[in-house]
Write a protein that holds these residues in place. Structure first.
Motif, PDB file in Angstrom:
ATOM      1  N   VAL A 127      31.024 113.951   8.561  1.00 55.62           N
ATOM      2  CA  VAL A 127      32.293 114.547   8.969  1.00 55.62           C
ATOM      3  C   VAL A 127      32.144 116.063   9.109  1.00 55.62           C
ATOM      4  CG1 VAL A 127      34.686 114.937   8.305  1.00 55.62           C
ATOM      5  CG2 VAL A 127      33.621 112.703   7.902  1.00 55.62           C
ATOM      6  N   ASP A 128      31.379 116.687   8.206  1.00 54.40           N
ATOM      7  CA  ASP A 128      31.195 118.138   8.258  1.00 54.40           C
ATOM      8  C   ASP A 128      30.496 118.565   9.544  1.00 54.40           C
ATOM      9  OD1 ASP A 128      32.408 118.399   5.808  1.00 54.40           O
ATOM     10  OD2 ASP A 128      30.518 118.379   4.668  1.00 54.40           O
ATOM     11  N   VAL A 129      29.478 117.800   9.966  1.00 54.04           N
ATOM     12  CA  VAL A 129      28.753 118.135  11.189  1.00 54.04           C
ATOM     13  C   VAL A 129      29.663 117.989  12.397  1.00 54.04           C
ATOM     14  CG1 VAL A 129      26.878 117.427  12.722  1.00 54.04           C
ATOM     15  CG2 VAL A 129      26.493 117.555  10.255  1.00 54.04           C
ATOM     16  N   LEU A 130      30.434 116.906  12.455  1.00 55.46           N
ATOM     17  CA  LEU A 130      31.338 116.697  13.583  1.00 55.46           C
ATOM     18  C   LEU A 130      32.395 117.802  13.651  1.00 55.46           C
ATOM     19  CD1 LEU A 130      31.890 112.834  13.315  1.00 55.46           C
ATOM     20  CD2 LEU A 130      30.462 114.057  14.956  1.00 55.46           C
ATOM     21  N   ARG A 131      32.933 118.204  12.476  1.00 54.33           N
ATOM     22  CA  ARG A 131      33.950 119.257  12.459  1.00 54.33           C
ATOM     23  C   ARG A 131      33.362 120.595  12.923  1.00 54.33           C
ATOM     24  NH1 ARG A 131      35.180 118.878   7.576  1.00 54.33           N
ATOM     25  NH2 ARG A 131      36.934 117.434   7.806  1.00 54.33           N
ATOM     26  N   ASP A 190      35.083 106.275  24.403  1.00 54.68           N
ATOM     27  CA  ASP A 190      35.260 107.293  25.445  1.00 54.68           C
ATOM     28  C   ASP A 190      34.894 108.691  24.947  1.00 54.68           C
ATOM     29  OD1 ASP A 190      35.997 105.595  27.485  1.00 54.68           O
ATOM     30  OD2 ASP A 190      38.133 105.717  27.041  1.00 54.68           O
ATOM     31  N   HIS A 191      34.099 108.800  23.881  1.00 53.20           N
ATOM     32  CA  HIS A 191      33.688 110.092  23.352  1.00 53.20           C
ATOM     33  C   HIS A 191      32.295 110.460  23.854  1.00 53.20           C
ATOM     34  CE1 HIS A 191      36.522 109.376  19.694  1.00 53.20           C
ATOM     35  NE2 HIS A 191      37.150 109.963  20.696  1.00 53.20           N
ATOM     36  N   PRO A 192      32.076 111.733  24.232  1.00 54.06           N
ATOM     37  CA  PRO A 192      30.709 112.177  24.559  1.00 54.06           C
ATOM     38  C   PRO A 192      29.812 111.978  23.335  1.00 54.06           C
ATOM     39  CG  PRO A 192      32.342 113.821  25.221  1.00 54.06           C
ATOM     40  CD  PRO A 192      33.063 112.809  24.373  1.00 54.06           C
ATOM     41  N   SER A 193      28.683 111.343  23.528  1.00 54.50           N
ATOM     42  CA  SER A 193      27.805 111.006  22.409  1.00 54.50           C
ATOM     43  C   SER A 193      26.351 111.198  22.803  1.00 54.50           C
ATOM     44  CB  SER A 193      28.023 109.544  21.965  1.00 54.50           C
ATOM     45  OG  SER A 193      29.381 109.295  21.667  1.00 54.50           O
ATOM     46  N   VAL A 194      25.484 111.275  21.795  1.00 49.75           N
ATOM     47  CA  VAL A 194      24.044 111.373  22.032  1.00 49.75           C
ATOM     48  C   VAL A 194      23.332 110.526  20.983  1.00 49.75           C
ATOM     49  CG1 VAL A 194      23.837 113.468  20.625  1.00 49.75           C
ATOM     50  CG2 VAL A 194      22.075 112.941  22.315  1.00 49.75           C
ATOM     51  N   VAL A 195      22.405 109.700  21.452  1.00 52.23           N
ATOM     52  CA  VAL A 195      21.532 108.973  20.533  1.00 52.23           C
ATOM     53  C   VAL A 195      20.218 109.724  20.462  1.00 52.23           C
ATOM     54  CG1 VAL A 195      22.558 106.702  20.885  1.00 52.23           C
ATOM     55  CG2 VAL A 195      20.726 107.469  22.398  1.00 52.23           C
ATOM     56  N   TYR A 196      19.563 109.675  19.298  1.00 56.70           N
ATOM     57  CA  TYR A 196      18.309 110.392  19.131  1.00 56.70           C
ATOM     58  C   TYR A 196      17.363 109.587  18.260  1.00 56.70           C
ATOM     59  CZ  TYR A 196      20.411 111.736  14.649  1.00 56.70           C
ATOM     60  OH  TYR A 196      21.008 111.710  13.411  1.00 56.70           O
ATOM     61  N   ARG A 197      16.086 109.878  18.438  1.00 60.49           N
ATOM     62  CA  ARG A 197      15.062 109.136  17.728  1.00 60.49           C
ATOM     63  C   ARG A 197      14.851 109.701  16.327  1.00 60.49           C
ATOM     64  NH1 ARG A 197      11.428 106.380  20.415  1.00 60.49           N
ATOM     65  NH2 ARG A 197      11.653 107.745  22.235  1.00 60.49           N
ATOM     66  N   VAL A 205      23.049 108.614  16.006  1.00 61.25           N
ATOM     67  CA  VAL A 205      24.034 108.851  17.061  1.00 61.25           C
ATOM     68  C   VAL A 205      25.023 109.909  16.587  1.00 61.25           C
ATOM     69  CG1 VAL A 205      25.493 106.938  16.263  1.00 61.25           C
ATOM     70  CG2 VAL A 205      25.782 107.820  18.571  1.00 61.25           C
ATOM     71  N   ILE A 206      25.335 110.853  17.464  1.00 60.11           N
ATOM     72  CA  ILE A 206      26.318 111.893  17.193  1.00 60.11           C
ATOM     73  C   ILE A 206      27.368 111.839  18.303  1.00 60.11           C
ATOM     74  CG2 ILE A 206      26.736 114.375  16.982  1.00 60.11           C
ATOM     75  CD1 ILE A 206      23.927 114.704  15.942  1.00 60.11           C
ATOM     76  N   SER A 207      28.632 111.893  17.936  1.00 59.32           N
ATOM     77  CA  SER A 207      29.728 111.845  18.908  1.00 59.32           C
ATOM     78  C   SER A 207      30.654 113.029  18.697  1.00 59.32           C
ATOM     79  CB  SER A 207      30.527 110.539  18.761  1.00 59.32           C
ATOM     80  OG  SER A 207      29.710 109.416  18.981  1.00 59.32           O
TER      81      SER A 207
END
Length: 222
Positions: A127-131, A190-197, A205-207
């Motif tokens: 939650v801290d990273v998303l905020r 419908d959120h911009p997201s990125v998956v990473y290795r 995954v980060i959204s």
């Protein structure tokens, strides 16, 4: 499968074309649905003249996602061999995942109460990273903090059309293009997201959850 071979800053000899077309048979055997293989050879000479590189980029297009691989070496024939090996490995891994998916059906399940994901090897961002991302609290170097004459890296900008897909599909696309991350729009939220290795076969995954810029949200709240 149609094969196109072009050179950027370097002429492509008939011998190289023959070798590339022979190696395209290997790609066609691994990707029978492929319709076209583009081979681009780029020559790069360094300013001090001490070294010259040849980069070979391979792009497979057809029914399904685009698959790319590239390699660099002083000899373009060696670079071609390395690029073909990388592309073949990506195609084999994609095929193995398709077979595994058929034999062991799986899918992601979201627990709306806890927000946890089950059935997929992803680690949601905290939650801290998303905020911090949504509010712009992530520290960056402003123009006044940097020396105008100092340019440590060259930043390349690329724009792509937005694509809606599931997290599982985004992971597959990331594997096919051989990148460590893949940007997409989550079809479920419908959120911009990125998956990473991450390590091994684990992924993250980060959204972005903000629906409006911070200033606009403050205005709406007031």
């Amino acid at each position: 499968m149609e094969t196109s071979i072009v050179g950027v800053g370097v002429s492509v000899s008939d011998r190289f074309r023959t070798v590339a077309e022979e190696k395209s048979v290997r790609i066609e055997n691994l990707a029978p649905r492929a319709q076209r293989l583009d081979v681009k050879v780029t020559h790069r000479a360094y300013h001090n003249g001490s070294r010259e590189d040849e980069t070979v980029e391979l792009t497979v297009t057809g029914k399904g996602p685009v698959v790319r691989a590239e390699a660099t070496d002083g000899d373009k024939f060696v670079a071609l061999d390395l690029a073909v090996d990388k592309l073949a490995e990506q195609l084999r891994r994609a095929k193995d995942k398709r077979v595994d998916a058929r034999n062991h059906p799986r899918g992601a399940k979201l627990d709306k109460g806890s927000g946890s994901l089950a059935g997929i090897d992803v680690q949601p961002a905290s939650v801290d990273v998303l905020r911090a991302v949504a509010t712009g609290e992530v520290p960056i170097i402003g123009e006044s903090d940097a020396d105008d004459d100092y340019t440590p890296v060259v930043i390349r900008t690329k724009n792509f059309d937005a694509e809606w897909m599931t997290v599982e599909e985004a992971v597959d696309r990331m594997e096919l293009v051989g990148h460590d991350f893949f940007l997409f729009i989550d079809a479920r939220t419908d959120h911009p997201s990125v998956v990473y290795r991450r390590k091994g076969w684990d992924y993250g995954v980060i959204s972005l959850l903000a629906s409006a810029p911070p200033a606009a949200e403050e205005e709406l709240a007031s």
